[in-house]
Design a protein around this motif. Structure first.
Motif, PDB file in Angstrom:
ATOM      1  N   ASN A 105      -2.978   7.725 -11.458  1.00  0.00           N
ATOM      2  CA  ASN A 105      -1.835   8.425 -11.650  1.00  0.00           C
ATOM      3  C   ASN A 105      -0.731   7.952 -12.404  1.00  0.00           C
ATOM      4  OD1 ASN A 105      -1.513   7.051  -9.602  1.00  0.00           O
ATOM      5  ND2 ASN A 105      -0.087   8.284  -8.456  1.00  0.00           N
ATOM      6  N   ALA A 155      -3.991   2.692 -12.122  1.00  0.00           N
ATOM      7  CA  ALA A 155      -4.120   3.782 -11.091  1.00  0.00           C
ATOM      8  C   ALA A 155      -4.399   4.801 -11.831  1.00  0.00           C
ATOM      9  CB  ALA A 155      -2.912   3.697 -10.010  1.00  0.00           C
ATOM     10  N   SER A 190       2.110   2.571  -3.433  1.00  0.00           N
ATOM     11  CA  SER A 190       1.257   2.662  -4.453  1.00  0.00           C
ATOM     12  C   SER A 190       1.072   1.606  -5.607  1.00  0.00           C
ATOM     13  CB  SER A 190       1.531   3.770  -5.070  1.00  0.00           C
ATOM     14  OG  SER A 190       1.546   4.870  -4.222  1.00  0.00           O
ATOM     15  N   TRP A 199       0.646  -1.121  -0.049  1.00  0.00           N
ATOM     16  CA  TRP A 199       0.107   0.054   0.060  1.00  0.00           C
ATOM     17  C   TRP A 199       0.786   1.380  -0.088  1.00  0.00           C
ATOM     18  CZ3 TRP A 199      -5.368   0.714  -0.200  1.00  0.00           C
ATOM     19  CH2 TRP A 199      -5.666   1.895  -0.114  1.00  0.00           C
ATOM     20  N   GLN A 206      -4.614  12.905 -11.530  1.00  0.00           N
ATOM     21  CA  GLN A 206      -5.092  12.018 -12.467  1.00  0.00           C
ATOM     22  C   GLN A 206      -4.281  12.293 -14.071  1.00  0.00           C
ATOM     23  OE1 GLN A 206      -9.212  12.101 -13.230  1.00  0.00           O
ATOM     24  NE2 GLN A 206      -9.334  10.385 -14.894  1.00  0.00           N
ATOM     25  N   THR A 252       3.453   9.157 -14.895  1.00  0.00           N
ATOM     26  CA  THR A 252       3.306   9.022 -13.521  1.00  0.00           C
ATOM     27  C   THR A 252       3.103  10.387 -13.135  1.00  0.00           C
ATOM     28  OG1 THR A 252       4.875   7.117 -13.407  1.00  0.00           O
ATOM     29  CG2 THR A 252       4.218   8.160 -11.471  1.00  0.00           C
ATOM     30  N   GLN A 265       0.498  11.181  -6.054  1.00  0.00           N
ATOM     31  CA  GLN A 265      -0.792  10.417  -5.446  1.00  0.00           C
ATOM     32  C   GLN A 265      -1.874  11.618  -5.345  1.00  0.00           C
ATOM     33  OE1 GLN A 265      -1.818   7.825  -4.909  1.00  0.00           O
ATOM     34  NE2 GLN A 265      -0.227   6.224  -4.747  1.00  0.00           N
ATOM     35  N   GLY A 266      -2.947  11.184  -6.170  1.00  0.00           N
ATOM     36  CA  GLY A 266      -4.032  12.170  -5.689  1.00  0.00           C
ATOM     37  C   GLY A 266      -4.268  12.906  -7.305  1.00  0.00           C
ATOM     38  N   SER A 324      -1.089  -1.117  -7.709  1.00  0.00           N
ATOM     39  CA  SER A 324      -2.486  -0.865  -8.249  1.00  0.00           C
ATOM     40  C   SER A 324      -3.264  -1.816  -7.400  1.00  0.00           C
ATOM     41  CB  SER A 324      -2.426  -1.309  -9.655  1.00  0.00           C
ATOM     42  OG  SER A 324      -2.204  -2.728  -9.884  1.00  0.00           O
TER      43      SER A 324
END
Length: 724
Positions: free
Chosen positions: A202, A200, A42, A39, A172, A166, A169-170, A44
């Protein structure tokens, strides 16, 4: 160096599975730690679910193994519980292998160690897509959208790079395929991006084909590919051009360069429509040539990428083959199979031979007549030339007699007829050879004399019919040239065409659309299925050559080449054979220049030749065109009496006519007289004929005709004037 994220995800569960049998309940803590680590880095969602499932399975197996050992049971049972733990680890390995992008053989970071090509690709990415910085004049596509896990795939015919877009986090990924295509200047179809639903938000994999290998054509299962298969699928079918035939290749250099033999079992192939055959094979008509074989059940077929006759055969290169050989043949050109195309001008121990020549404007017809004049001269054959269009035959000085112009051309017909009567009177027996030279009587633009619109239609038709029937045994051959194979051009006479074809050969060149059919009412045996209007005026690709022409100035020294057009391309038909595609010789030099001595071959010293000037002015038929003068004595008598005065000529000698011609400014203008003559006669006339009938010099007639034409009161077609 520690394990990478991918290696940890793939191999940590396997280590857990092996340790589960011995570690017991403590494996649950290890699975939890692995899940937390996944986790944190990150992973998927699918990979995380697979990892948790693997950890739960191995934990359960570890607890069960601990209980077995604590109860004192056989340790083999505890060891067996490691099997499901291993199976779970293997399943997780397969799941993560399918989800994670496969790394190329050579993977480098965006730092040092990249090739120059890779550095350029990543530099473009940072400059236009990700940043790191954005200026006022340059707006990034998505700041921070870095290309990680970069890989470059370079081959002889392709260049591609892969990576993962890439973001932190958070965020798109908003980079589109069109954005990447615009940066690298390639089509959007060469950018492959992963489906965001499976990854994911991101992190999105991408593959970009900077240079894409050409795709091989997709051939449907069972579709024909070889010439034999295409033939069987489209040509040999009941609806095809040659039903019931099979193809056997004799040469193959590619799908557009092959030869073969088409065979029909125990049955004649018959007439083949070359347009239908080209349609069956999805080719242009000019790319296909047919050659009759010895057996009626076989036919030679040739398919060409570049036409075999495109570059032609130079006249100067075969000058030794222009004179008649021992069999009476001369070279006229080259066949499609590179063999010499020969036509007979004479037949030993028999006499002369005819030749029927068909060709529209700019088809090469005049060039063939120039060749025949040169061949006759080199073969010591005398020539009588009839040319209704004045000044069109450059080799006219080689002729013993030349009728240049409509009236003079009609005089040449009368002279040729008189020569035949003279020889018939001197040689009662058709025995050959005799001492007189062969005579080649050439009629150019014969339709101007033979068509029903000609003022000499009846007389010209009667003379040509008699010449084609009777002249061969007297050593006089007829070469008749016209613009179309239609019966109208021969005065609607089936006798003339049949006698020309029986007595020699035929040359068919390009004709105008709708006028080149050799089937139906205009059927010519041996040339069925040929439409001369389908012969193109230019070779494939010529339009592109013209479009790229140099417009900086006129090249005064430019010389025409065989590739500039299809001049002389057509079909040659000799007695007893099928018409075969050929091309006449290319006149790289003037034919007259190849004659060592330009002095014409003389006609024998005879009565008809002595009185030639009077004979050319004497009609040999009556006014109805029915009764011909049938003997030389009667023709000479009529010639001595002079031609009968016509009504217009008599009017010119009347008291009203004694005043002489009156110009337009006089009391009797010429233009009304011209209109009255053309309307009363209802027949087209040349300028010379109008001047003679009106008793007025030609120089006074021509300007008046031009004025009448501007007022749309008269029309002019091929030098023939008629009332509008």
């Amino acid at each position: 160096m520690g394990p990478t994220r991918t290696q940890f995800i793939q191999y940590a569960p396997a280590a857990l599975a092996v340790a589960a049998a011995a570690a017991g309940p403590w494996s649950a803590l290890a699975a939890g730690a692995a899940g937390a680590g996944a986790w944190a880095i990150s992973v998927s969602a699918p990979a995380l679910r697979s990892l948790i499932a693997c950890g739960i399975t191995t934990t359960g197996c570890g607890i069960a193994a601990h209980q077995v050992l604590a109860s004192g049971m056989n340790p083999l049972f505890a060891l067996g519980l490691a099997v499901p733990a291993g199976a779970a680890a293997l399943a997780h390995h397969r799941n993560t292998a399918a989800q994670l992008p496969a790394l190329p053989v050579t993977v480098t970071s965006a730092g040092s160690g990249q090739s120059s090509q890779a550095q350029i690709i990543t530099a473009y990415w940072k400059e236009f897509i990700s940043g790191p910085t954005q200026t006022e004049d340059r707006k990034l596509i998505q700041a921070g959208a870095e290309l990680t896990q970069f890989g470059l795939d370079v081959g002889d015919d392709h260049v591609a790079f892969t990576g993962v877009i890439t973001l932190p986090q958070g965020q798109q990924v908003r980079v589109k395929a069109a954005d990447i295509a615009s940066v690298y200047g390639i089509p959007t179809s060469q950018v492959e991006m992963g489906d965001p639903k499976h990854y994911a938000p991101n992190a999105l994999p991408v593959r970009v084909h900077i240079k894409k290998a050409a795709e091989a054509p997709q051939i449907a299962a069972g579709a024909p590919t070889t010439p034999e298969e295409l033939w069987a699928a489209h040509v040999a079918t009941p609806e095809g051009a040659m039903p019931g035939t099979t193809l056997a290749l004799t040469r193959y250099n590619g799908p557009l360069d092959w030869e073969g033999i088409a065979t029909r079992d125990r049955r004649a192939i018959g007439t083949v429509n070359i347009q239908d055959l080209a349609g069956n094979l999805d080719l242009e008509t000019i790319q296909i040539a047919l050659a009759p074989a010895d057996k009626p059940s076989q036919m030679g077929v040739r398919v060409m990428k570049e036409h075999a006759l495109m570059h032609g055969t130079m006249l100067s290169a075969v000058v030794d083959e222009l004179a008649m050989d021992a069999r009476g043949y001369v070279r006229l050109g080259t066949y499609i199979d590179a063999q010499a195309a020969l036509v007979p001008l004479a037949q030993p121990s028999s006499g002369a031979r005819h030749l029927y020549l068909v060709g529209g404007s700019r088809s090469g017809k005049s060039g063939i007549l120039e060749q025949i004049l040169l061949s006759a001269h080199k073969s010591r054959i005398a020539v009588i030339l009839s040319s209704p269009q004045a000044g069109t035959i450059a080799g006219a000085p080689l002729a013993a007699y030349c009728g240049d112009g409509l009236d003079e051309a009609m005089g040449a017909l009368r002279l040729a007829y008189a020569m035949m009567l003279d020889r018939e009177a001197r040689y009662r027996s058709p025995a050959f050879p005799f001492t007189d030279p062969l005579i080649q009587f050439i009629i150019d633009e014969a339709h101007m004399l033979l068509s029903v619109s000609s003022p000499y239609h009846a007389e010209a038709k009667a003379i040509v019919e008699q010449l084609t029937r009777r002249s061969l045994k007297r050593g006089i051959g007829v070469v008749l040239a016209t613009q179309t194979p239609l019966a109208e051009d021969l005065g609607n006479s089936t006798v003339i065409r049949s006698q020309l074809l029986i007595g020699g050969g035929a040359v068919f060149l390009r004709c105008a659309r709708g006028q080149g059919s050799l089937v139906g009412a205009n059927a010519v045996e041996g040339a069925e299925g040929i439409d001369l209007s389908m012969i193109p005026s230019t070779w494939p690709g010529q339009y592109a050559k013209v479009a790229a022409r140099d417009m900086t100035g006129l090249a005064t020294a430019a010389v025409a080449t065989p590739e500039d057009g299809t001049f002389g391309l057509g079909y040659l038909l000799t007695p007893g054979s099928q018409a075969v595609q050929f091309r006449s010789l290319h006149l790289d030099v003037a034919p007259v220049s190849l004659a060592s001595d330009t002095t014409p071959v003389a006609v024998e010293d005879c009565e008809a030749w002595h009185h030639r000037e009077a004979i050319t002015q004497t009609p040999v038929v009556d006014k109805r065109g029915k009764n011909m003068i049938g003997s030389l004595a009667d023709l000479l008598t009529a010639a001595q009496q002079g031609p009968p005065a016509t009504e217009q000529q008599r009017a010119a000698t009347s008291p009203a006519g004694l005043a002489g011609p009156v110009v337009a400014d006089g009391p009797e203008p010429i233009k009304p007289r011209i209109l009255e003559l053309l309307r009363d006669g209802n027949m087209p006339m040349t300028v010379e004929t109008i001047a003679r009938k009106l008793g007025t010099p030609v120089k006074h007639i021509k300007p008046r005709l031009s004025e009448l034409k501007k007022r749309d009161e008269v029309t002019n077609e091929n030098g023939l004037w008629r009332a509008a």
